[in-house]
Scaffold this active site. Structure first.
Site, PDB file in Angstrom:
ATOM      1  N   HIS A  63       0.812  -1.226   0.000  1.00 58.81           N
ATOM      2  CA  HIS A  63       0.000   0.000   0.000  1.00 58.81           C
ATOM      3  C   HIS A  63       0.841   1.270   0.000  1.00 58.81           C
ATOM      4  O   HIS A  63       1.885   1.348   0.635  1.00 58.81           O
ATOM      5  CB  HIS A  63      -1.048  -0.005   1.116  1.00 58.81           C
ATOM      6  CG  HIS A  63      -0.550   0.073   2.539  1.00 58.81           C
ATOM      7  ND1 HIS A  63      -0.390   1.268   3.197  1.00 58.81           N
ATOM      8  CD2 HIS A  63      -0.228  -0.880   3.437  1.00 58.81           C
ATOM      9  CE1 HIS A  63       0.011   1.039   4.444  1.00 58.81           C
ATOM     10  NE2 HIS A  63       0.121  -0.267   4.616  1.00 58.81           N
ATOM     11  N   ASP A 166       5.738   2.142   6.946  1.00 60.37           N
ATOM     12  CA  ASP A 166       4.457   1.460   6.714  1.00 60.37           C
ATOM     13  C   ASP A 166       3.695   2.262   5.656  1.00 60.37           C
ATOM     14  O   ASP A 166       3.096   3.272   5.974  1.00 60.37           O
ATOM     15  CB  ASP A 166       3.680   1.386   8.038  1.00 60.37           C
ATOM     16  CG  ASP A 166       2.287   0.813   7.879  1.00 60.37           C
ATOM     17  OD1 ASP A 166       1.982   0.255   6.821  1.00 60.37           O
ATOM     18  OD2 ASP A 166       1.494   0.956   8.833  1.00 60.37           O
ATOM     19  N   GLU A 195      -5.295   1.644   2.362  1.00 65.16           N
ATOM     20  CA  GLU A 195      -5.181   0.480   3.256  1.00 65.16           C
ATOM     21  C   GLU A 195      -5.433   0.885   4.695  1.00 65.16           C
ATOM     22  O   GLU A 195      -6.088   0.176   5.449  1.00 65.16           O
ATOM     23  CB  GLU A 195      -3.780  -0.141   3.102  1.00 65.16           C
ATOM     24  CG  GLU A 195      -3.620  -1.500   3.804  1.00 65.16           C
ATOM     25  CD  GLU A 195      -3.150  -1.415   5.249  1.00 65.16           C
ATOM     26  OE1 GLU A 195      -3.100  -2.473   5.904  1.00 65.16           O
ATOM     27  OE2 GLU A 195      -2.853  -0.304   5.739  1.00 65.16           O
ATOM     28  N   GLU A 196      -4.907   2.039   5.080  1.00 64.31           N
ATOM     29  CA  GLU A 196      -4.941   2.449   6.493  1.00 64.31           C
ATOM     30  C   GLU A 196      -6.349   2.790   6.984  1.00 64.31           C
ATOM     31  O   GLU A 196      -6.560   2.924   8.178  1.00 64.31           O
ATOM     32  CB  GLU A 196      -4.010   3.653   6.718  1.00 64.31           C
ATOM     33  CG  GLU A 196      -2.535   3.374   6.450  1.00 64.31           C
ATOM     34  CD  GLU A 196      -1.883   2.454   7.480  1.00 64.31           C
ATOM     35  OE1 GLU A 196      -2.564   2.023   8.427  1.00 64.31           O
ATOM     36  OE2 GLU A 196      -0.691   2.150   7.310  1.00 64.31           O
ATOM     37  N   ASP A 218       3.779  -6.066   3.616  1.00 62.99           N
ATOM     38  CA  ASP A 218       3.500  -4.983   4.551  1.00 62.99           C
ATOM     39  C   ASP A 218       4.466  -5.094   5.722  1.00 62.99           C
ATOM     40  O   ASP A 218       5.191  -6.086   5.834  1.00 62.99           O
ATOM     41  CB  ASP A 218       2.038  -5.057   5.037  1.00 62.99           C
ATOM     42  CG  ASP A 218       1.485  -3.693   5.439  1.00 62.99           C
ATOM     43  OD1 ASP A 218       2.262  -2.794   5.837  1.00 62.99           O
ATOM     44  OD2 ASP A 218       0.253  -3.522   5.371  1.00 62.99           O
ATOM     45  N   HIS A 304       3.287   3.359  12.949  1.00 65.65           N
ATOM     46  CA  HIS A 304       2.378   4.510  13.015  1.00 65.65           C
ATOM     47  C   HIS A 304       2.936   5.630  13.878  1.00 65.65           C
ATOM     48  O   HIS A 304       2.203   6.334  14.571  1.00 65.65           O
ATOM     49  CB  HIS A 304       0.968   4.105  13.464  1.00 65.65           C
ATOM     50  CG  HIS A 304       0.247   3.310  12.412  1.00 65.65           C
ATOM     51  ND1 HIS A 304      -1.084   2.970  12.509  1.00 65.65           N
ATOM     52  CD2 HIS A 304       0.674   2.799  11.236  1.00 65.65           C
ATOM     53  CE1 HIS A 304      -1.439   2.276  11.438  1.00 65.65           C
ATOM     54  NE2 HIS A 304      -0.375   2.157  10.648  1.00 65.65           N
TER      55      HIS A 304
END
Ligand code: CO
Ligand code: ZN
Length: 339
Positions: A63, A166, A195-196, A218, A304
């Site tokens: 992603h 990420d 995706e998130e 990922d 994150h």
């Protein structure tokens, strides 16, 4: 197998969920010379196709989007109030430099009157862009604009740190793999969107491609930091082969296939069970009548946050494993295989 300039460029591109255009432009430049065809679908997924002779299709997916902070209100003093795009921890989001798509810079802080920083909720977070009035702020930023962490690419020995590892590190890994990959099957490298915010792009792309096999890439969490919750994955111990996460249980036949490919080539791997969090692997699995879907993960600390940290040995192992898996894949007809 570490194109630092490419990785840095992809990591530093702006691209929260739904605003992946800049990332897509950068990636397109790299995949165009490696592909027979490159196109973008209605959601914004970028799809690079390398045609094969077998009539079978392998989808690779990573992603492009990153988490962000969307502006929901601007007050009379010019402070921006925000909501999360994807999994933003409001405590981690305090006291960070951020930037908007148009280059506007800002810093985050929290309402200090009620309680300490550790109890900060999203409603108490704000962005200061240096404006002294609503009017001045509105000249730079509109309601609905999205800020991302302004993170710096940092090398630390075998390790690198940045925001948006990420999942941009996996986007770069897919490109590195495309450079050397050989297969009789057609390869569909899909750089997915959103995706998130719930694996939104990958399913649509997989539905239209209907591949015989999907391998997502990922990041995954690790259990090798002080006083963290137990997990067997560690930085530097190899590419991780997903067993399950909250979006998917990888069919054992796919997991075993990846483990065999790694063993044959002497590639370091570890098994991954991720407690919380999903991946495109699950969205792809559930579309188009069901698709065989597995995932190669790159171990990552501090996911994150603006200081996500990964190990280049794991990155290289992931690239090698992806090439080995694609070279090894013998694909029986869909819906009849793997009883
Ligand atoms: Co994420
Ligand atoms: Zn991710």
């Amino acid at each position: 197998m570490y194109d630092k300039e490419m990785l840095k460029e992809i990591l530093e591109a702006y691209g929260p969920s739904g605003r992946e255009q800049e990332v897509s432009r950068v990636i397109r430049r790299y995949v165009q010379p490696l592909s027979d065809e490159v196109y973008t679908d209605a959601l914004g997924n970028l799809i690079a196709v390398k045609k094969g002779s077998s009539g079978k299709k392998i989808m690779l997916s990573a992603h492009m989007d990153q988490i962000g902070l969307v502006v929901v209100d601007i007050d009379e003093k010019g402070f921006l109030r925000v909501s999360n795009v994807g999994g933003v921890n409001p405590v981690i989001a305090v006291a960070r430099p951020v930037r908007f798509e148009n280059g506007t810079r800002g810093v985050t802080y929290f309402e200090t009157k009620k309680h300490s920083v550790k109890d900060t909720v999203m409603q108490e977070l704000f962005i200061d862009i240096g404006a002294e009035s609503r009017q001045e702020a509105e000249a730079k930023v509109q309601i609905g604009d999205v800020a991302v962490y302004a993170a710096e690419f940092t090398e630390m020995g075998n390790r690198i740190s940045c925001g948006a590892l990420d999942d941009r590190i996996a986007c770069a890994a897919v490109i590195e793999a495309l450079r050397t990959m050989k297969s009789e099957h057609s390869i569909y490298a899909v750089f997915t969107v959103q995706e998130e915010v719930g694996l939104r792009g990958a399913g649509a792309a997989a539905y239209s491609i209907a591949p015989d096999l999907n391998i997502s890439l990922d990041v995954t969490g690790t259990g090798d930091m002080p006083e963290c919750s137990p997990m067997s994955v560690a930085l530097g111990a190899g590419a991780a082969i997903k067993v399950m996460d909250s979006s998917v249980i990888v069919p054992p036949v796919v997991r075993d296939f990846l483990e065999e490919a790694a063993e044959e080539q002497g590639i370091a791997v570890q098994r991954e069970v991720l407690r919380g969090g999903g991946t495109d692997t699950g969205a792809v699995q559930r579309t188009a009548g069901g698709i065989l879907s597995g995932c190669i993960s790159i171990p990552c600390r501090y996911i994150h946050s603006p200081v996500e940290t990964a190990d280049l040995r794991d990155y290289r192992a992931a690239v090698q494993l992806l090439c080995a898996a694609v070279a090894k894949a013998e694909l029986p007809d869909r819906h009849t295989q793997f009883q």
